[in-house]
Structures are given as C-alpha cells and as structure tokens.
Design a protein around this motif. Structure first.
Motif, PDB file in Angstrom:
ATOM      1  N   THR A 186       0.827  -1.215   0.000  1.00 26.48           N
ATOM      2  CA  THR A 186       0.000   0.000   0.000  1.00 26.48           C
ATOM      3  C   THR A 186       0.856   1.258   0.000  1.00 26.48           C
ATOM      4  OG1 THR A 186      -1.775  -1.130   1.191  1.00 26.48           O
ATOM      5  CG2 THR A 186      -1.786   1.285   1.254  1.00 26.48           C
ATOM      6  N   LEU A 187       1.899   1.253   0.837  1.00 26.25           N
ATOM      7  CA  LEU A 187       2.767   2.431   0.944  1.00 26.25           C
ATOM      8  C   LEU A 187       3.565   2.656  -0.324  1.00 26.25           C
ATOM      9  CD1 LEU A 187       4.066   2.097   4.630  1.00 26.25           C
ATOM     10  CD2 LEU A 187       2.239   3.562   3.754  1.00 26.25           C
ATOM     11  N   LYS A 188       3.925   1.565  -1.026  1.00 26.74           N
ATOM     12  CA  LYS A 188       4.669   1.702  -2.282  1.00 26.74           C
ATOM     13  C   LYS A 188       3.811   2.331  -3.373  1.00 26.74           C
ATOM     14  CE  LYS A 188       7.840  -2.197  -1.604  1.00 26.74           C
ATOM     15  NZ  LYS A 188       8.195  -3.571  -2.048  1.00 26.74           N
ATOM     16  N   GLU A 189       2.547   1.956  -3.405  1.00 33.98           N
ATOM     17  CA  GLU A 189       1.647   2.420  -4.459  1.00 33.98           C
ATOM     18  C   GLU A 189       1.147   3.842  -4.224  1.00 33.98           C
ATOM     19  OE1 GLU A 189      -1.485  -0.394  -4.636  1.00 33.98           O
ATOM     20  OE2 GLU A 189      -0.207  -2.049  -5.340  1.00 33.98           O
ATOM     21  N   SER A 190       1.018   4.225  -2.972  1.00 29.34           N
ATOM     22  CA  SER A 190       0.460   5.548  -2.659  1.00 29.34           C
ATOM     23  C   SER A 190       1.564   6.585  -2.507  1.00 29.34           C
ATOM     24  CB  SER A 190      -0.361   5.481  -1.367  1.00 29.34           C
ATOM     25  OG  SER A 190       0.468   5.144  -0.276  1.00 29.34           O
ATOM     26  N   ARG A 191       1.216   7.808  -2.846  1.00 28.24           N
ATOM     27  CA  ARG A 191       2.136   8.932  -2.666  1.00 28.24           C
ATOM     28  C   ARG A 191       1.597   9.810  -1.546  1.00 28.24           C
ATOM     29  NH1 ARG A 191       3.650  10.970  -8.804  1.00 28.24           N
ATOM     30  NH2 ARG A 191       4.673   9.027  -9.488  1.00 28.24           N
ATOM     31  N   ALA A 192       2.446  10.047  -0.597  1.00 29.54           N
ATOM     32  CA  ALA A 192       1.996  10.817   0.573  1.00 29.54           C
ATOM     33  C   ALA A 192       1.718  12.263   0.186  1.00 29.54           C
ATOM     34  CB  ALA A 192       3.053  10.761   1.672  1.00 29.54           C
ATOM     35  N   ASP A 193       0.609  12.778   0.668  1.00 31.67           N
ATOM     36  CA  ASP A 193       0.271  14.191   0.491  1.00 31.67           C
ATOM     37  C   ASP A 193       1.203  15.009   1.382  1.00 31.67           C
ATOM     38  OD1 ASP A 193      -0.802  16.703   0.467  1.00 31.67           O
ATOM     39  OD2 ASP A 193      -2.875  16.058   0.710  1.00 31.67           O
ATOM     40  N   PRO A 194       1.855  16.058   0.815  1.00 30.69           N
ATOM     41  CA  PRO A 194       2.762  16.881   1.638  1.00 30.69           C
ATOM     42  C   PRO A 194       2.101  17.436   2.891  1.00 30.69           C
ATOM     43  CG  PRO A 194       2.963  17.456  -0.685  1.00 30.69           C
ATOM     44  CD  PRO A 194       1.798  16.523  -0.570  1.00 30.69           C
ATOM     45  N   GLY A 195       0.767  17.593   2.831  1.00 27.57           N
ATOM     46  CA  GLY A 195       0.065  18.153   3.990  1.00 27.57           C
ATOM     47  C   GLY A 195      -0.381  17.107   4.994  1.00 27.57           C
ATOM     48  N   THR A 196      -0.021  15.837   4.733  1.00 26.29           N
ATOM     49  CA  THR A 196      -0.432  14.765   5.639  1.00 26.29           C
ATOM     50  C   THR A 196       0.246  14.905   6.990  1.00 26.29           C
ATOM     51  OG1 THR A 196      -0.719  13.275   3.763  1.00 26.29           O
ATOM     52  CG2 THR A 196      -0.554  12.274   5.942  1.00 26.29           C
ATOM     53  N   ARG A 197      -0.530  14.711   8.072  1.00 22.38           N
ATOM     54  CA  ARG A 197       0.037  14.804   9.419  1.00 22.38           C
ATOM     55  C   ARG A 197       0.933  13.596   9.710  1.00 22.38           C
ATOM     56  NH1 ARG A 197      -5.463  16.363  10.503  1.00 22.38           N
ATOM     57  NH2 ARG A 197      -5.623  18.539  11.121  1.00 22.38           N
ATOM     58  N   ARG A 198       1.962  13.862  10.464  1.00 24.08           N
ATOM     59  CA  ARG A 198       2.858  12.783  10.887  1.00 24.08           C
ATOM     60  C   ARG A 198       2.544  12.441  12.342  1.00 24.08           C
ATOM     61  NH1 ARG A 198       7.048  11.887   7.631  1.00 24.08           N
ATOM     62  NH2 ARG A 198       8.368  11.132   9.318  1.00 24.08           N
ATOM     63  N   PHE A 199       2.451  11.159  12.599  1.00 26.35           N
ATOM     64  CA  PHE A 199       2.157  10.724  13.970  1.00 26.35           C
ATOM     65  C   PHE A 199       3.038   9.546  14.383  1.00 26.35           C
ATOM     66  CE2 PHE A 199       0.008   7.943  16.973  1.00 26.35           C
ATOM     67  CZ  PHE A 199      -0.268   8.823  18.004  1.00 26.35           C
ATOM     68  N   PHE A 200       2.995   8.473  13.611  1.00 28.88           N
ATOM     69  CA  PHE A 200       3.665   7.236  14.028  1.00 28.88           C
ATOM     70  C   PHE A 200       5.184   7.367  14.052  1.00 28.88           C
ATOM     71  CE2 PHE A 200      -0.536   5.643  12.913  1.00 28.88           C
ATOM     72  CZ  PHE A 200      -0.777   4.784  13.975  1.00 28.88           C
ATOM     73  N   SER A 201       5.721   8.311  13.277  1.00 30.83           N
ATOM     74  CA  SER A 201       7.166   8.516  13.304  1.00 30.83           C
ATOM     75  C   SER A 201       7.623   9.027  14.667  1.00 30.83           C
ATOM     76  CB  SER A 201       7.576   9.511  12.209  1.00 30.83           C
ATOM     77  OG  SER A 201       6.875  10.733  12.351  1.00 30.83           O
ATOM     78  N   LYS A 202       6.679   9.552  15.465  1.00 33.49           N
ATOM     79  CA  LYS A 202       7.002  10.023  16.809  1.00 33.49           C
ATOM     80  C   LYS A 202       6.847   8.916  17.859  1.00 33.49           C
ATOM     81  CE  LYS A 202       5.303  14.601  15.505  1.00 33.49           C
ATOM     82  NZ  LYS A 202       4.295  15.647  15.735  1.00 33.49           N
ATOM     83  N   VAL A 203       6.285   7.787  17.429  1.00 34.48           N
ATOM     84  CA  VAL A 203       6.071   6.657  18.348  1.00 34.48           C
ATOM     85  C   VAL A 203       7.237   5.682  18.204  1.00 34.48           C
ATOM     86  CG1 VAL A 203       4.546   4.760  18.995  1.00 34.48           C
ATOM     87  CG2 VAL A 203       3.570   6.911  18.116  1.00 34.48           C
ATOM     88  N   GLU A 204       8.058   5.637  19.220  1.00 29.90           N
ATOM     89  CA  GLU A 204       9.216   4.740  19.170  1.00 29.90           C
ATOM     90  C   GLU A 204       8.787   3.303  19.487  1.00 29.90           C
ATOM     91  OE1 GLU A 204      12.310   6.082  21.718  1.00 29.90           O
ATOM     92  OE2 GLU A 204      12.502   8.047  20.744  1.00 29.90           O
ATOM     93  N   VAL A 205       9.233   2.395  18.634  1.00 29.88           N
ATOM     94  CA  VAL A 205       8.923   0.976  18.824  1.00 29.88           C
ATOM     95  C   VAL A 205      10.226   0.190  18.762  1.00 29.88           C
ATOM     96  CG1 VAL A 205       7.676  -1.028  17.944  1.00 29.88           C
ATOM     97  CG2 VAL A 205       6.662   1.254  17.757  1.00 29.88           C
ATOM     98  N   ARG A 206      10.440  -0.656  19.756  1.00 27.15           N
ATOM     99  CA  ARG A 206      11.675  -1.460  19.767  1.00 27.15           C
ATOM    100  C   ARG A 206      11.492  -2.767  19.009  1.00 27.15           C
ATOM    101  NH1 ARG A 206      13.649  -0.838  26.088  1.00 27.15           N
ATOM    102  NH2 ARG A 206      13.953   1.418  26.048  1.00 27.15           N
TER     103      ARG A 206
END
Length: 641
Positions: free
Chosen positions: A621-641
């Motif tokens: 899904t992520l390969k096929e879709s292009r992120a909108d520049p205005g899309t909010r970022r959230f999960f990149s702030k969630v650290e997962v080990r």
C-alpha cells in the motif's frame, strides 16, 4: 504726405494706416477698423466683402502705433508695423528702401524695438497677472509673436538671402524670456517656507522652490494656458522649464556632503513630493509627466537611495533594539508581564511590527521600489537571534516569573509569524525564512518548557497504559483527572497560543498512549480480551478527546487514530484486519511495519504467517500511494523497539 518722422513720400493705395485721417484724438478698441478693410463706392467700410455700418452709425478711428502700445493692444501694433514694413520694403531692395525712406526705416526699426520691449515685459508678467487688462495684454502679445513668426516664414520664402531685420525670432525670444522667468522664480521664491525653525537651510531652500513650482504650475494651467493657442502647448513648455531648472538646482545641492536628514528630505522631494505635485488631476491632465523624466540622474539618485535606505535600516535596528532592551530590563527586575483579559502579554512584537511597518511603508513611498526597500529589513535576522537568545535565557534560568514571560513570548512569536507570512513582500526571502525558522524553534522550546512538568506529573499514570491493570480497572480515570488539573496551570495564554499548546499536549499524550500500548505488556489471547481492549481504547479515545475539546483543542484527528487501532484489536478475520491496516497506513503514511508488527503481536492468537500477510499488505500500500505533503505525521514520533 508727411510721415510721422517728417519725411515726404508719394501717396499710394499701399499707404500705412497711420497716414489715414483720424477723427478724434482718443482711440477705443471698439472703434478699431482692420487695416485690411476696404472702402466701397458709397464711402462705407467693408471687411471681407460684408458691408459695415456707415460712419454716422459707427465712427471709424484708426489708432496710431503709439496708441496701440499705450492701450496694450500689441497684436494690433504688430499689424501696423507689418503694414509699414510691406509699404517700405514690399517691392524694392533693402538698400533702395534705405536711400528713399531712411527716416521711415529708422522709425520702423525703433517702433519694432519698442513693441518687442512691451511684449517682453508683458510675457515677464505671465505668472503674476492681476487684472483683466493684463490677461488681455498677454493674449495680444502671444498673437503678436505668432504673427511675427508668420512674417519671418513669409520673408524666408520671398528672399533666399536673409534680411537685416528678418527673421526677428520673437518666438525664440519668448521662450528665452520664460526660461529666465522660471529661473528667477525658483532662485528667489516668494512662497512662504512654513516652519523653517525645524528645517536646515537646504531643506528650507528645497521646500521653497517646490512650493513655488507647485503654485506657478497651477497658475499656468488655470490662467496662462487660456492666453495661448493649443498648438503652442504652453503647459508642457512651462513644465519642462520648471523641471529642468528644479533639476539643476537639486543636482547642485546633491553635490554637497549632505547629512542624513537633508539626504532623506532631498530624496523625498525627488521621489515622493515632486511626483505627487505632477500627479494632481489639474496638472496631470495638461502635462506629459512621463516625458519629463527623473529630476536627478540615475547614478546620483542611486547614491542618495543607498544612503537613505542605510539610514532607515540603522534607525529600525536601533528602535527595535530598544524595544527588546526594555523587555530585558523588565525581566531583570523580576517583574511579571502585564495581563490583558487574563492573558500574559508583551509589547515586543506589537512595537517591533509598528516600527517595521512605519519605516518600510514610508521608505516605499519615497523610493517607490519594493525590492530596494527590503534592504531596510535585511538585518532583522540579527534581531530575531537576540530575541531567541533572550527567550532561551529565560527558560534556562527558570525563575519564578519565567513561565509568565514564556507565555507572553508565545503570543509575540505568533504575532511575528503572522506578520512575516502576511507581509512577506517587506522582507528578503532568506531573511523571512531564517526568521520563521527561529520563531518555530522558539515556539517549540516554549512548549517543551511548559509541558515537560506536565508529563512528569502524568508519568505514573502513563505507566498503567497497556498493562493488565489497565484492562481490569479504569486506571485511565486518574490520568484524565491529573491532566485536567495540569491544564488549569497552563492558563494565561492568548486563545490561539493556548489552543496550540494544549493541542501539542494532546498529541504528545496520544503518542505516549500508543507507545505504551505497543510495548506489548498486555497479552490479548482470545476474542473476549481483544473485545475488552477494543472497548477500553475506544472509550479512552473518546474521553481524552472530550477533555481536550472542552479546553479548546481542535485536534480531532488524534481520536481517529486511537479508534482505528481499537478496530484492529477487535477484528478477527485477516482480510478485515488487512483493510483496517490499509486505511490506517493510507491516512498516516509514516506508519511502519514495526508499528504494525507490535500492534498485531498484542493479538497472540494471530500466527506469524498471518502477521506477515498483513505487514506485506501495508508495504504494498505504501509503495503504491504517494503521501500528500500536507499529511500529518504521527507514528514517526512513536518509538517501537
């Protein structure tokens, strides 16, 4: 018949009007009969073949040349002299005329000289016409000048060799007289100079000339214009004379080593006041202002502009520096910022913006080039750096009144950001970008400073999230109660700043909630426990959203994230889980396989193969879709080990 000079001539049909018998000694204009009029058989006068009243009905009196001069009928006087000129030189050579009519020729020359002097004096009074007779005299003088120009042209056509008395070039002399008149008017302006006490001699001189120019040009279009035929284009002639004379005077002034005030004053007259005079409707409709050009040459103008803009830049930096110094003084003295409607406020942004607006707007009117004016704000980055250092020093010292100052600063940061974005044309691009970057850092450091103590108090409650206790009993209630208490401590901000701050807190709390949940401390072994987890997360999302919404937050999207996560926990079918993960990944492209893996591991009844299928779905899904520049970022702030 005797001429006025006493010489004897033969009477012919070409006799001068002055040699005609006159009835009465005093002449009035209404009795004037054109020298070209002819007499019909019954003795009455005709003009162009139309009968005139008889002498009994209207007496005919032909004035002398001297009477024409005395009455300021200069056009009629010129007609008389032209007729005498034709009489003397019409059919014979200049030499023969001098032999036969020596005295008459001398008299004609003397009369021409007298007429020219009268016309010169009349033209010299063009800008000070007071009585109706003076206006009429100028009209007559202009007609005489044009009549003589016509005679010059006729004599050129008749005689290839120039005559001693022709061409007279009265139009050329007229132009020279007006040039000298304009020069004398600007050299010795009669207009009051106003408040000279607060002006230097240079400023008073420029202003006097400018006012004289304005009044004279208004007089030209109101009065003098009506004394000239349209083809003479007298308004543009005067405009050129004043422009050239004023320009020459200003060039001499500009050659001096001017101080800053004189330089600014001169530049304002060149770029602002003078164009403003020419743009007045009554002048603009009669003058070709574009043809006049600039008052000063580009090289000289550029030097003045550079000096002016440098001074304005220096003034701006001094003024806004004082604003910041005053704020530092308040801080050093331990004073809290003032409150306005319960909010901490600082005058720093308002005062600085006022200075920038005032100085730059004034400079734009003067220089009339937005790009050049940006030089004034080119050092604003230096001010912002000082302001940022002051801001960081307040945080570092962490005094009793630090929070109040930071809350006031946040309001200033918001005002500065809005100003830089809305009035971007006032700043060079790199300056604006650097200032915005610095303001963003200030806002973030302020948020961190104000929210760190909140997270510290809430930490014990965070630790319960994602544990067995979290499912067994509602430990989330305590987290909400503590959060509400801390939110009260964040009061004192302006509405927009408070909204941003608590929105930031809501986002950070949601990030921490998801991070704790994905640690995997709780094991959801079956459908019932997964259903319980779904209900718990969904309820937590709803209550957290309601709390922050009540406090003014607009971050509705955070509730959606928790709701989508809760749906994943509830679903049992792999295709349904895949669809939910696709939905989550499409909305938040920073969702990674690590996040999905951690989430799916909570559902311990899922096999490793099933988890892999779902993760592969996300990857595709992520390969096929292009992120909108205005899309909010959230999960990149969630650290997962």
């Amino acid at each position: 018949m005797q001429t006025q000079s006493g010489s004897s001539t033969t009477a012919t049909s070409n006799s001068s009007p002055e040699q005609t018998l006159r009835a009465g000694g005093k002449w009035f204009k209404k009795f004037w009969r054109s020298p070209t009029a002819q007499t019909n058989n019954n003795g009455s006068s005709t003009t162009d073949g139309h009968p005139s009243p008889t002498e009994e009905e209207q007496p005919v009196v032909n004035p002398t040349f001297e009477e024409c001069l005395e009455g300021q009928y200069l056009f009629e006087a010129a007609q008389l002299l032209i007729d005498r000129e034709k009489h003397l030189f019409g059919e014979i050579t200049e030499a023969d005329a001098l032999k036969a009519h020596k005295e008459a020729v001398k008299k004609l020359a003397a009369d021409y000289e007298a007429l020219e002097m009268h016309i010169k004096q009349t033209v010299q009074q063009s800008l000070s016409l007071g009585r109706e007779e003076e206006v009429s005299a100028l009209i007559s003088a202009v007609k005489a000048i044009n009549l003589e120009e016509e005679q010059d042209q006729l004599w050129r056509q008749r005689c290839r060799t120039p005559r001693a008395w022709r061409p007279k070039k009265w139009k050329e002399h007229h132009d020279k007289v007006l040039h000298e008149l304009v020069y004398s008017r600007l050299e010795n302006p009669s207009t009051p100079t106003g408040d000279q006490e607060n002006q230097s001699s240079i400023q008073a001189d420029i202003q006097s000339m400018g006012r004289q120019l304005k009044e004279d040009m208004e007089w030209v279009v109101e009065v003098v214009k009506n004394c000239y035929p349209p083809e003479m284009d007298i308004c543009n002639f005067y405009a050129r004379q004043y422009h050239q004379t004023f320009s020459a005077r200003l060039r001499k002034i500009a050659d001096f080593v001017l101080d800053d005030k004189d330089c600014s004053f001169l530049l304002r007259w060149v770029k602002e006041f003078y164009p403003g005079i020419l743009e007045k409707p009554e002048l603009a409709s009669n003058i070709n202002t574009k043809a006049l050009g600039n008052l000063l040459p580009d090289k000289l103008l550029k030097a003045l502009e550079e000096k002016y803009l440098s001074k304005q830049q220096s003034n701006l930096m001094i003024f806004i520096g004082r604003v910041l110094d005053e704020a530092k003084k308040e801080w050093d003295q331990g004073k809290e910022p003032t409150r306005d409607d319960g909010c901490y406020v600082s005058p720093v942004a308002y005062d600085v913006i006022q200075f920038i607006n005032g100085i730059v707007t004034s400079a734009h009117i003067t220089v009339r080039d937005p790009h050049k004016v940006q030089k004034i704000t080119s050092k604003l980055t230096d001010f912002m750096q000082r302001y940022k250092e002051f801001h960081e020093d307040i945080i570092r010292q962490n005094k009793r009144h630090s929070k109040a100052f930071i809350k006031a600063n946040l309001s200033c940061v918001k005002q500065f950001r809005d100003f830089l974005i809305m009035e971007s044309h006032l700043f060079p691009k790199n300056v604006r970008e650097n200032c915005l970057r610095g303001l963003t850092e200030m806002k973030q450091s302020a948020h961190t400073y104000l929210l760190t103590p909140v997270h510290k108090i809430l930490k014990p409650h965070y630790q319960k999230v994602g544990t067995s206790d979290w499912l067994k009993k509602n430990t989330f209630e305590k987290l909400l109660n503590s959060t509400e208490e801390e939110l009260r401590e964040l009061q004192g901000l302006t509405q927009s700043c408070h909204q941003e701050l608590i929105g930031q807190l809501q986002q950070e709390m949601t990030v921490e909630y998801v991070r704790r949940l994905l640690k995997g401390e709780v094991k959801l072994k079956d459908k019932d426990r997964q259903q319980k987890a779904y209900m718990t997360v969904k309820e937590n999302a709803e209550r957290l959203h309601n709390l922050f919404a009540r406090m003014g937050s607009k971050q509705d999207w955070l509730k959606e994230i928790l709701t989508k996560i809760a749906e994943v926990l509830k679903l049992q079918d792999i295709p349904a889980i895949q669809m939910q993960i696709i939905s989550l990944g499409s909305a938040y492209p920073d969702l990674s396989e690590k996040h999905v893996s951690a989430l799916l591991k909570l559902k311990t009844n899922l096999s490793k193969a099933d988890r892999k299928i779902v993760k592969t779905t996300l990857s595709d899904t992520l390969k096929e879709s292009r992120a909108d520049p205005g899309t909010r970022r959230f999960f990149s702030k969630v650290e997962v080990r």
